[in-house]
Design a protein around this motif. Structure first.
Motif, PDB file in Angstrom:
ATOM      1  N   HIS A   3      13.486  -0.594 -20.236  1.00  0.00           N
ATOM      2  CA  HIS A   3      14.687  -0.519 -19.577  1.00  0.00           C
ATOM      3  C   HIS A   3      15.908  -0.649 -20.671  1.00  0.00           C
ATOM      4  N   CYS A   4      16.929   0.370 -20.261  1.00  0.00           N
ATOM      5  CA  CYS A   4      17.840   0.819 -21.269  1.00  0.00           C
ATOM      6  C   CYS A   4      17.973  -0.835 -22.021  1.00  0.00           C
ATOM      7  N   THR A   5      18.311  -1.048 -23.287  1.00  0.00           N
ATOM      8  CA  THR A   5      18.856  -2.151 -23.536  1.00  0.00           C
ATOM      9  C   THR A   5      20.115  -2.895 -23.123  1.00  0.00           C
ATOM     10  N   ARG A   6      21.533  -1.552 -22.153  1.00  0.00           N
ATOM     11  CA  ARG A   6      22.894  -1.867 -22.173  1.00  0.00           C
ATOM     12  C   ARG A   6      22.860  -2.539 -20.815  1.00  0.00           C
ATOM     13  N   CYS A   7      22.750  -1.311 -20.801  1.00  0.00           N
ATOM     14  CA  CYS A   7      22.296  -1.388 -18.833  1.00  0.00           C
ATOM     15  C   CYS A   7      21.252  -1.552 -18.670  1.00  0.00           C
ATOM     16  N   LEU A   8      21.185  -1.361 -17.577  1.00  0.00           N
ATOM     17  CA  LEU A   8      19.643  -1.537 -16.587  1.00  0.00           C
ATOM     18  C   LEU A   8      18.732  -0.515 -16.096  1.00  0.00           C
ATOM     19  N   VAL A  23      19.163   1.969 -26.278  1.00  0.00           N
ATOM     20  CA  VAL A  23      19.995   2.581 -25.374  1.00  0.00           C
ATOM     21  C   VAL A  23      20.017   3.749 -24.503  1.00  0.00           C
ATOM     22  N   CYS A  24      20.174   4.155 -23.114  1.00  0.00           N
ATOM     23  CA  CYS A  24      19.763   5.299 -22.425  1.00  0.00           C
ATOM     24  C   CYS A  24      20.794   6.428 -22.645  1.00  0.00           C
ATOM     25  N   SER A  25      21.534   7.445 -22.096  1.00  0.00           N
ATOM     26  CA  SER A  25      21.946   8.662 -22.620  1.00  0.00           C
ATOM     27  C   SER A  25      22.258   8.773 -21.818  1.00  0.00           C
ATOM     28  N   ALA A  26      22.656   7.704 -20.743  1.00  0.00           N
ATOM     29  CA  ALA A  26      24.207   7.513 -19.699  1.00  0.00           C
ATOM     30  C   ALA A  26      25.007   6.766 -20.856  1.00  0.00           C
ATOM     31  N   CYS A  27      24.663   5.587 -21.638  1.00  0.00           N
ATOM     32  CA  CYS A  27      25.107   4.148 -22.298  1.00  0.00           C
ATOM     33  C   CYS A  27      26.203   5.391 -22.655  1.00  0.00           C
ATOM     34  N   ASN A  28      25.184   6.537 -23.687  1.00  0.00           N
ATOM     35  CA  ASN A  28      25.557   6.822 -24.878  1.00  0.00           C
ATOM     36  C   ASN A  28      26.238   7.860 -24.694  1.00  0.00           C
ATOM     37  N   ILE A 292      28.290  -2.269 -16.079  1.00  0.00           N
ATOM     38  CA  ILE A 292      28.553  -2.654 -17.175  1.00  0.00           C
ATOM     39  C   ILE A 292      29.156  -2.109 -18.256  1.00  0.00           C
ATOM     40  N   ARG A 293      29.310  -0.772 -18.294  1.00  0.00           N
ATOM     41  CA  ARG A 293      29.202  -0.104 -18.986  1.00  0.00           C
ATOM     42  C   ARG A 293      30.312   0.005 -19.612  1.00  0.00           C
ATOM     43  N   ARG A 294      31.678  -0.079 -18.506  1.00  0.00           N
ATOM     44  CA  ARG A 294      33.309  -0.578 -18.565  1.00  0.00           C
ATOM     45  C   ARG A 294      33.318  -2.381 -18.747  1.00  0.00           C
TER      46      ARG A 294
HETATM   47 ZN    ZN Z   1      21.932   2.445 -20.724  1.00  0.00          ZN
END
Ligand code: ZN
Length: 352
Positions: A3-8, A23-28, A292-294
């Protein structure tokens, strides 16, 4: 599953990539929004609408009646434009979905609703469910083709879509600001099933598929994502839409964390469940990741909620029993269970 280390988001999500820190591309993609000059983008958007204005309508805005399309209409009106709202009717409309569609007109726009032949539509629902595990395939085709067909027919040169899904949920072309035939074929989620593949199946002829065809001559018609020009946030869109008559549910939709989206179609719960079967995550994960991102949810608390809600068997959708919903497309419970078994990702679920 990693899983992405920042989101799920898991690494089973199609077209998602991860950087060296996991970190996933959506978070980036989301992080990049912090350095965008939004005033410049807003000006760019106004320029595009002015350049494409036609004699009658300034642009077409495709609307499902959901919180995002309600927000799109509000935004365009606030900017002083005169959009034509166009709806590609959904598969199995809920009463709440009907009320929210009616509400769109009260925002002060003309509104065209295009309903496809339900006999053919239900055949396509069944064929798509059986072959690619996606009951909503005809809906996802028609929401892209019908507004483009109307634009070509009425001589409107601009279509204003909502979010760019690749930017919001991760994927290639995340910075893409236009939607055209190439985008639809590549990123529109058609899952390898082409409209032409349906001809001859269950008595479907080419003439039954007119509304699902991307028009041949679209010269001069441009589609842009509003989410490229203005910061996009589903929850904010919901708050704005609510202040303008949009109705949500009193409790979250089955299998989701939100009471404000996927309100219009009884089949959506089945669509989202199949996504879970194939990739090991569902709509609750998407919504949790957005929060999470927000900064509205911690990863740990989001994880608890996702565990409780994601992947729920769609025994009822908007309170309606599964058996009743699938009976409409000629599928019984035994057949449904067989299809479920076929699409359950053995790699993902063997590890659980
Ligand atoms: Zn992510």
């Amino acid at each position: 599953m990693k899983h992405c280390t920042r989101c799920l988001y898991p690494d089973t999500k199609p077209d998602l990539s991860f950087d060296s820190e996991g970190v996933c591309s959506a978070c980036n993609s989301f992080d990049l929004r912090k350095i965008v000059d939004w005033d410049k983008r807003e000006k760019g958007f106004k320029d595009i609408v002015w350049q494409h204005k036609s004699k009658d309508y300034d642009c077409i805005v495709p609307v499902s009646g959901g919180k995002d399309s309600t927000y799109q209409v509000i935004k365009l009106k606030q900017l002083g434009f005169n959009p034509l709202a166009v709806t590609a009717c959904t598969d199995s409309l809920t009463p709440l979905g009907r009320r929210n569609l009616d509400n769109i007109r009260t925002l002060g726009v003309d509104h065209i609703e295009v309903a496809t032949n339900p006999v053919i539509r239900r055949k396509i629902n069944r064929i798509a469910l059986e072959n690619i595990g996606d009951i909503s395939w005809p809906e996802h085709v028609a929401i892209f083709t019908i507004p483009v067909r109307i634009a070509a027919q009425l001589g409107v040169k601009l279509i204003v879509w909502g979010e760019c899904p690749q930017n919001e949920y991760g994927g290639p072309a995340a910075d893409n600001k236009t939607l055209d035939r190439k985008w639809l074929e590549e990123f529109g989620g058609l899952l390898g099933l082409r409209v032409s593949d349906l001809v001859g199946q269950d008595g479907i002829s080419e003439k039954d598929l007119i509304q699902y065809q991307y028009p041949q001559d679209v010269s001069g018609v441009t589609g842009v994502f509003l989410g490229h020009y203005f910061p996009w946030d589903g929850l904010e869109n919901f708050i704005v839409a609510s202040a303008h008559g949009f109705e949500c549910k009193p409790i979250p939709v089955e299998g989701s964390l939100a009471c404000y989206e996927n309100l219009d179609n009884y089949q959506t719960g089945i669509h989202d469940y199949f996504k879970y079967l194939k990739f090991g995550f569902g709509r609750a994960t998407d919504i949790a990741c957005n929060h999470i991102r927000r900064g509205r949810l911690t990863r740990a608390s989001a994880l608890e909620m996702v565990k409780a809600h994601d992947g729920q068997f769609p025994a009822r959708c908007h309170g309606r029993p599964l058996e009743e919903i699938i009976a409409e497309i000629g599928v019984d419970r035994k057949q449904f269970d067989r299809i479920v078994k076929r699409f359950r990702n053995k790699k993902v679920f063997a590890e659980c």
